[in-house]
Write a protein that holds these residues in place. Structure first.
Motif: not given
Length: 557
Positions: A22-25, A43-45, A85-92, A286-293
């Motif tokens: 849902e979040r990252f397809d 890792l292919d992501l 909450h404020i409408g951003k697509n964020a991950a930690v 970190t790289r994967m998160a930056l590509k997703m969010a």
């Protein structure tokens, strides 16, 4: 008041495959589930998402840690939920907990209150087995070294100059220094050895800094295990074990995905400590998160003098990553502690202690702005005993510094308790900034140490044992381009944990040891009496942990 584990158990978690879709397809084929609520990512992501622009990277750091606690991980999770909450697509993007602190005194690394990542019990215990794989790979190399000595020592390893120690993911002071090979010829050659905790392992650093499986194997192959009788380095590759070590780490290299209590994505991978290692989660996560969010919140361990410096000068230098903004976490309890108040009196109002202790905040704030070049907002993590006058005093001091601040209630209220912080962070992250390194790669190793200790720690000089000076002089010829990783106490700017607040003028930072990490590609300098194998407290946290007949764990925070 419910405990952290009570709150975590009440959470309504979503199947991780469903959340990722849902979040990252993300298709299920790109994930390897570990049960319903945690998974490893392919890792292919990074290849399939290579053309997608990176999101904004927010670094969460803190003032100098105290026994009162600051809540850096809790703030990282709460800020992520608040951004959503404020409408951003964020991950930690966080580190994995070590069992040493979980069973010792520090606790886990899954956040707290209503700002946690879940499943909390799994994350704080065995999780997906990454730490086990790291310790097995590390100790395989140790076993191969002693086996090589036993079977003729073709590489002429000098048993007095073997540099590779063993590791275990537990606080066990009795293993710091020991002798192996006792019991006769069938048990190998007696020699001095010792154990570090897994988070201090060079394998941990290698896993966290590797960009691919190929890079992982390359780094493992070039590990220096010791010196031969001519004082020439001998590597893991020369002992023929790099392939087997890589095989043990193949699955561990893939980042883990879980979720926050509010069902927002969390990338939890790698776990070096910032007091004895480089203190950041993996580059791949970190790289994967930056590509997703669009916004990625990441923390670096302990204070901005430790984790943040190593985030800038090791992780980002090696990977090309850069933060867009920083958050400096503080609590009034911690500030008062740095102002000289005893732990028993921290819940009592004391505005003068807030003023006195703010010097610690001020030094970290200036380091982040001046030396790292990052825009920063202060997150005041609210506690119930904080008074209006203390908060007003703290706010006034921030205004004097020209620093923005936000009072945060995420521990009690989750993401909605940090909405103001999220709005300020989103604005900062979209400003045009360029993060700075403290020193150039070309600077001599000794001057790199001086740059960190003078600019960040406030030292007037650096002293070292003769062997350290000799080692740095020798390594300068072949590894002078490496960054340095200073291991020191997390409880002070100096290498004396009793020095609260900020350093007094005229102090010298002493370096007592040095380690060459040719696989991780940095040099560790040991400050003062820092231990790479912690000990347990008088009453370990493990003594309060239990499990009932139905399998329910208690006492885990």
């Amino acid at each position: 008041m419910p405990t952290d584990i009570d709150i975590a158990r009440q959470a309504t978690m979503r199947p991780i495959i469903e959340l990722a879709a849902e979040r990252f397809d993300l298709p299920a084929t790109e994930m390897e589930p570990f049960g319903h609520y945690k998974a490893k990512l392919s890792l292919d992501l990074l290849r399939t998402h290579a053309e997608k622009p990176d999101g904004k990277l927010i670094l969460v750091t803190a003032i100098t840690p105290t026994p009162a606690g600051e809540g850096k991980t809790t703030t990282s999770v709460g800020l992520t939920d608040a951004l959503n909450h404020i409408g951003k697509n964020a991950a930690v993007a966080l580190r994995e907990p070590s069992l040493g602190p979980v069973f010792g005194m520090k606790g886990g690394a899954a956040g707290g209150g209503y700002a946690q990542v879940v499943p909390m019990e799994d994350i704080n215990l065995h999780f997906t087995g990454d730490f086990s794989a790291i310790s097995l790979a590390h100790n395989l190399l140790a076993a191969i070294i002693d086996n090589h000595l036993h079977h003729g020592n073709a590489k002429r390893l000098d048993s007095r100059r073997i540099l590779w120690r063993r590791v275990v993911d537990m606080n066990d002071r009795a293993l710091r220094q020991l002798v192996v090979g006792l019991g006769g010829p069938g048990n190998g050659f007696p020699r001095s050895d010792g154990f570090d905790i897994v988070v201090a392992s060079e394998i941990m650093a290698i896993l966290c800094l590797s960009e691919s499986l190929t890079d992982l194997k390359r780094r493992i192959a070039q590990i220096t295990v010791g010196l031969d009788t001519d004082k020439t380095p001998v590597t893991a590759d020369e002992l023929g074990v790099a392939g087997a070590m890589t095989a043990l780490l193949k699955n561990a290299l893939s980042p883990n995905m879980v979720q926050t209590l509010e069902n927002n994505p969390a990338f939890v991978h790698g776990g070096p400590f910032a007091n004895i290692a480089h203190g950041c989660n993996s580059v791949l996560a970190t790289r994967m998160a930056l590509k997703m969010a669009d916004y990625v919140v990441t923390e670096a361990g302990f204070g901005a003098d430790l984790g943040a410096e190593k985030f800038v000068d090791i992780k980002c230098r090696k990977s090309g990553l850069a933060a867009d903004a920083a958050v400096l976490v503080a609590t009034l309890r911690a500030v008062k502690y740095h102002g000289g108040i005893t732990r028993d009196d921290l819940n009592k109002e004391n505005t003068q202690a807030v003023r006195d202790g703010f010097e610690n905040v001020r030094r970290h704030l200036r380091n982040i702005r001046t030396h790292y070049g990052l825009p920063v907002v202060i997150a005041l993590n609210h506690f119930t005993h904080d008074t209006d006058d203390e908060i007003a005093t703290f706010r006034s001091l921030c205004e004097e510094e020209g620093a923005d601040m936000s009072i945060c209630y995420h521990w009690a209220n989750g993401g909605k308790g940090a909405v103001e912080l999220a709005e300020k962070v989103a604005a900062l992250a979209n400003s045009d900034v360029k993060m700075n390194n403290l020193y150039d790669d070309s600077l001599p190793l000794k001057q790199k140490a001086e740059a960190v200790t003078h600019k960040i720690y406030g030292a007037d000089a650096v002293s070292s044992d003769p062997k350290v000076s000799a080692d740095l002089e020798q390594w300068q010829e072949t590894h002078g381009h490496f960054p340095i990783c200073i291991a020191k106490t997390q409880y002070a700017f100096t290498n004396n944990p009793l020095n609260r607040g900020i350093p007094k003028d005229g102090y010298s930072f002493h370096v007592s040891g040095a380690r060459l990490n040719t696989g991780a590609e940095f040099i560790v300098l040991l400050g003062g009496n820092i231990m790479t194998m912690p000990g347990l407290p008088k009453t370990p946290a493990a003594c309060a942990i239990d499990v009932d007949d139905d399998g329910n764990i208690s006492g885990l925070f």
